[in-house]
Design an enzyme around this catalytic site. Structure first.
Site, PDB file in Angstrom:
ATOM      1  N   ASP A   1       0.882  -1.170   0.000  1.00 37.17           N
ATOM      2  CA  ASP A   1       0.000   0.000   0.000  1.00 37.17           C
ATOM      3  C   ASP A   1       0.916   1.215   0.000  1.00 37.17           C
ATOM      4  OD1 ASP A   1      -0.956   0.503   3.498  1.00 37.17           O
ATOM      5  OD2 ASP A   1       0.978   0.514   2.483  1.00 37.17           O
TER       6      ASP A   1
ATOM      7  N   ASP B   1      -4.180   6.805  -4.550  1.00 40.06           N
ATOM      8  CA  ASP B   1      -5.430   7.502  -4.269  1.00 40.06           C
ATOM      9  C   ASP B   1      -5.176   8.647  -3.290  1.00 40.06           C
ATOM     10  OD1 ASP B   1      -4.713   6.095  -2.063  1.00 40.06           O
ATOM     11  OD2 ASP B   1      -6.759   5.693  -1.432  1.00 40.06           O
TER      12      ASP B   1
ATOM     13  N   GLN C   1     -13.289   5.675  -1.984  1.00 44.25           N
ATOM     14  CA  GLN C   1     -13.229   6.761  -1.018  1.00 44.25           C
ATOM     15  C   GLN C   1     -14.649   7.311  -0.777  1.00 44.25           C
ATOM     16  OE1 GLN C   1     -10.708   7.556   0.792  1.00 44.25           O
ATOM     17  NE2 GLN C   1      -9.042   6.462  -0.245  1.00 44.25           N
TER      18      GLN C   1
ATOM     19  N   GLY D   1     -10.013   5.523   3.340  1.00 39.26           N
ATOM     20  CA  GLY D   1     -10.619   6.673   4.010  1.00 39.26           C
ATOM     21  C   GLY D   1     -11.279   6.356   5.327  1.00 39.26           C
TER      22      GLY D   1
ATOM     23  N   ASP E   1      -5.471  -5.012   7.407  1.00 41.96           N
ATOM     24  CA  ASP E   1      -4.079  -4.805   7.830  1.00 41.96           C
ATOM     25  C   ASP E   1      -4.101  -3.767   8.951  1.00 41.96           C
ATOM     26  OD1 ASP E   1      -4.303  -2.320   5.867  1.00 41.96           O
ATOM     27  OD2 ASP E   1      -2.492  -2.038   7.096  1.00 41.96           O
TER      28      ASP E   1
ATOM     29  N   CYS F   1      -3.429 -19.028  25.525  1.00 40.80           N
ATOM     30  CA  CYS F   1      -2.674 -18.960  24.268  1.00 40.80           C
ATOM     31  C   CYS F   1      -1.584 -20.016  24.276  1.00 40.80           C
ATOM     32  CB  CYS F   1      -2.052 -17.564  24.127  1.00 40.80           C
ATOM     33  SG  CYS F   1      -1.100 -17.356  22.610  1.00 40.80           S
TER      34      CYS F   1
ATOM     35  N   CYS G   1       1.033 -19.976  22.152  1.00 39.79           N
ATOM     36  CA  CYS G   1       2.165 -19.497  21.334  1.00 39.79           C
ATOM     37  C   CYS G   1       3.478 -19.645  22.094  1.00 39.79           C
ATOM     38  CB  CYS G   1       1.949 -18.043  20.917  1.00 39.79           C
ATOM     39  SG  CYS G   1       2.546 -16.809  22.079  1.00 39.79           S
TER      40      CYS G   1
ATOM     41  N   CYS H   1       3.821 -17.462  25.243  1.00 41.12           N
ATOM     42  CA  CYS H   1       2.969 -17.850  26.369  1.00 41.12           C
ATOM     43  C   CYS H   1       3.351 -19.190  26.960  1.00 41.12           C
ATOM     44  CB  CYS H   1       1.502 -17.858  25.932  1.00 41.12           C
ATOM     45  SG  CYS H   1       0.943 -16.201  25.497  1.00 41.12           S
TER      46      CYS H   1
ATOM     47  N   HIS I   1       3.596 -12.705  20.128  1.00 44.36           N
ATOM     48  CA  HIS I   1       2.290 -13.080  20.697  1.00 44.36           C
ATOM     49  C   HIS I   1       1.144 -12.281  20.062  1.00 44.36           C
ATOM     50  CE1 HIS I   1      -1.053 -13.765  23.418  1.00 44.36           C
ATOM     51  NE2 HIS I   1      -1.182 -12.447  23.421  1.00 44.36           N
TER      52      HIS I   1
HETATM   53  C1  LIG Z   1       0.538   3.362  -3.788  1.00 44.91           C
HETATM   54  C2  LIG Z   1      -0.507   3.862  -3.177  1.00 44.91           C
HETATM   55  C3  LIG Z   1      -1.447   3.033  -2.399  1.00 44.91           C
HETATM   56  O1  LIG Z   1      -2.302   3.903  -1.720  1.00 44.91           O
HETATM   57  C4  LIG Z   1      -2.774   3.574  -0.465  1.00 44.91           C
HETATM   58  O2  LIG Z   1      -2.275   2.722   0.215  1.00 44.91           O
HETATM   59  N1  LIG Z   1      -3.835   4.303  -0.112  1.00 44.91           N
HETATM   60  C5  LIG Z   1      -4.491   4.319   1.080  1.00 44.91           C
HETATM   61  N2  LIG Z   1      -3.955   3.796   2.202  1.00 44.91           N
HETATM   62  C6  LIG Z   1      -4.685   3.873   3.380  1.00 44.91           C
HETATM   63  C7  LIG Z   1      -4.121   3.407   4.572  1.00 44.91           C
HETATM   64  C8  LIG Z   1      -4.847   3.521   5.759  1.00 44.91           C
HETATM   65  N3  LIG Z   1      -4.547   3.220   7.058  1.00 44.91           N
HETATM   66  C9  LIG Z   1      -5.619   3.617   7.787  1.00 44.91           C
HETATM   67  N4  LIG Z   1      -5.712   3.538   9.155  1.00 44.91           N
HETATM   68  C10 LIG Z   1      -4.610   3.128   9.948  1.00 44.91           C
HETATM   69  N5  LIG Z   1      -6.601   4.134   7.035  1.00 44.91           N
HETATM   70  C11 LIG Z   1      -6.151   4.106   5.757  1.00 44.91           C
HETATM   71  C12 LIG Z   1      -6.712   4.571   4.577  1.00 44.91           C
HETATM   72  C13 LIG Z   1      -5.969   4.462   3.390  1.00 44.91           C
HETATM   73  C14 LIG Z   1      -6.507   4.984   2.145  1.00 44.91           C
HETATM   74  O3  LIG Z   1      -7.624   5.522   2.087  1.00 44.91           O
HETATM   75  N6  LIG Z   1      -5.740   4.886   1.049  1.00 44.91           N
HETATM   76 ZN   LIG Z   2       0.674 -16.085  23.220  1.00 44.17          ZN
END
Ligand SMILES: C=CCOC(=O)Nc1nc2cc3[nH]c(NC)nc3cc2c(=O)[nH]1
Ligand SMILES: [Zn+2]
Length: 372
Positions: free
Chosen positions: A93, A147, A190, A217, A267, A305, A307, A310, A336
């Site tokens: 991302d 984006d 978005q 978003g 993620d 747990c 793991c 633990c 963990h």
């Molecule tokens: C190469 C470019 C790839 O673009 C993106 O990765 N764009 C993108 N990443 C996000 C990551 C986020 N983490 C959270 N919270 C921790 N909210 C998120 C929202 C976005 C989002 O709206 N867009």
């Molecule tokens: Zn554990």
């Protein structure tokens, strides 16, 4: 075809989905939690330890690897899989959504985003085409379209203009992305917290034929109920035969609530980040290990747990490591916390298979101490 999504079952109680995502580097069971490895490493974990806890796919960040060491170096190394010795699937991302969308010095234009490096303040410019060039060089199995993640809160006019530019950028990404056999490009929906704008973005982005779609978003500071409300009306607008990825989410309750609403991929930096601050997810809720009450507590971090952490260490020892700021504290707590979320998702997948995800949710919330 870079990826193939196989829908296996829909939970009769909730509408949650069980699936398999076939990628060039292996198969991913969905719903899935993806550990974040921002700078080509899941902090404090070796690839072998990630495999031990059954991590199936990890994230890495386009922005960070472009800034350092540079995507050209990673390409010369043979790509990200080779560079970091991870032979399973990777998703990239931006990792710079703070920088691109929220950074103080960033300028967003039609052509792309002008921003300053968080390392040395040097000026950079990334266009959709440049983002795809970087992601192609890194070689991840799944790459995200470039984006704009609108800030929260943001007024309607801003969000509308932003989502329409994101749609134009998504089309430019698709045009620029040639390596479609080995890398799957996902679009990002978005629209902020506005129902009609989310519908507009979902319509426009899913009209671009891509192998998967993300909801962006969100998890940007909005209250949880608002995030769930946006999911309630956005997820149904996404095709059911393609994977749905909720970016940046999340805590155990958010993962379960997201799965209930039909999300397949998640993620979040939380498990790795809170580990380095000495906090653990456990079956009885969060445990702040440095708390003095654990000074002579010779029981496991989480009695339920199984793991490595633990089975072999006590809260008293982990507290000692945290107080001494020992590197092993981060390693054992990260191990963990990642195991906890990966195992939670394994139990969620089983609950979908058994058509009892809502029961599982209520039991988990009861034990974890969340309000119903
Ligand atoms: C190469 C470019 C790839 O673009 C993106 O990765 N764009 C993108 N990443 C996000 C990551 C986020 N983490 C959270 N919270 C921790 N909210 C998120 C929202 C976005 C989002 O709206 N867009
Ligand atoms: Zn554990």
């Amino acid at each position: 075809m870079a990826i193939r999504y196989e829908l296996i079952k829909v939970c009769k109680q909730t509408g949650a989905r069980l699936g398999k995502l076939h990628t060039p580097h292996g198969v991913i069971d969905t719903p899935i939690f993806m550990p974040v490895g921002t700078q080509a490493t899941v902090k404090a974990m070796t690839p072998e330890e990630l495999k031990e806890i059954e991590a199936q796919i990890i994230l890495s960040n386009t922005y960070h690897l472009y800034i350092r060491p540079g995507h050209d170096i990673v390409k010369k190394a043979g790509g990200l899989h080779k560079f970091m010795n991870w032979d399973r699937p990777i998703l990239t991302d931006s990792g710079g959504y703070q920088v691109f969308s929220l950074g103080p010095l960033r300028k967003i234009k039609e052509e792309g985003v002008e921003f300053r490096s968080h390392l040395d303040g040097s000026k950079h410019f990334i266009s959709p085409e440049k983002a795809i060039e970087i992601e192609n060089a890194l070689g991840a199995d799944i790459i995200m379209a470039f984006d704009e993640c609108a800030p929260y809160p943001a007024d309607r006019e801003y969000v509308k203009n932003s989502l329409e530019r994101t749609t134009r950028w998504a089309k430019r990404c698709k045009e620029a992305h040639k390596n479609t056999d080995n890398q799957a490009l996902f679009g990002i929906i978005q629209g902020g917290m506005y129902k009609d704008l989310r519908e507009q973005s979902a319509r426009e982005i899913t009209a671009i034929d891509l192998p998967g779609y993300a909801i962006g978003g969100l998890s940007v500071g909005e209250p949880k109920p608002l995030m769930y409300e946006v999911l309630d009306y956005t997820v149904p607008l996404m095709p059911s035969d393609k994977p749905r990825y909720l970016m940046g989410v999340g805590s155990p309750d958010d993962l379960i609530e997201g799965v209930l609403r039909g999300i397949d991929m998640f993620d979040c930096v939380l498990p790795t980040r809170i580990a380095r601050n000495g906090t653990a997810f456990t079956s009885g809720g969060k445990v702040v290990v440095r708390n003095a009450i654990y000074q002579e507590d010779f029981t496991p971090l989480d009695p339920e747990c199984d793991c490595y952490t633990c089975r072999n260490y006590t809260k008293a020892y982990l507290r000692h490591l945290v107080k001494c700021n020992e590197i092993l504290a981060s390693r054992l707590l990260t191990y963990h916390n990642l195991y906890f979320l990966i195992n939670l998702m394994k139990n969620v997948r089983q609950a979908i298979m058994d058509d009892r995800l809502m029961d599982f949710r209520n039991e988990f919330f009861e034990k974890f101490g969340y309000e119903k």
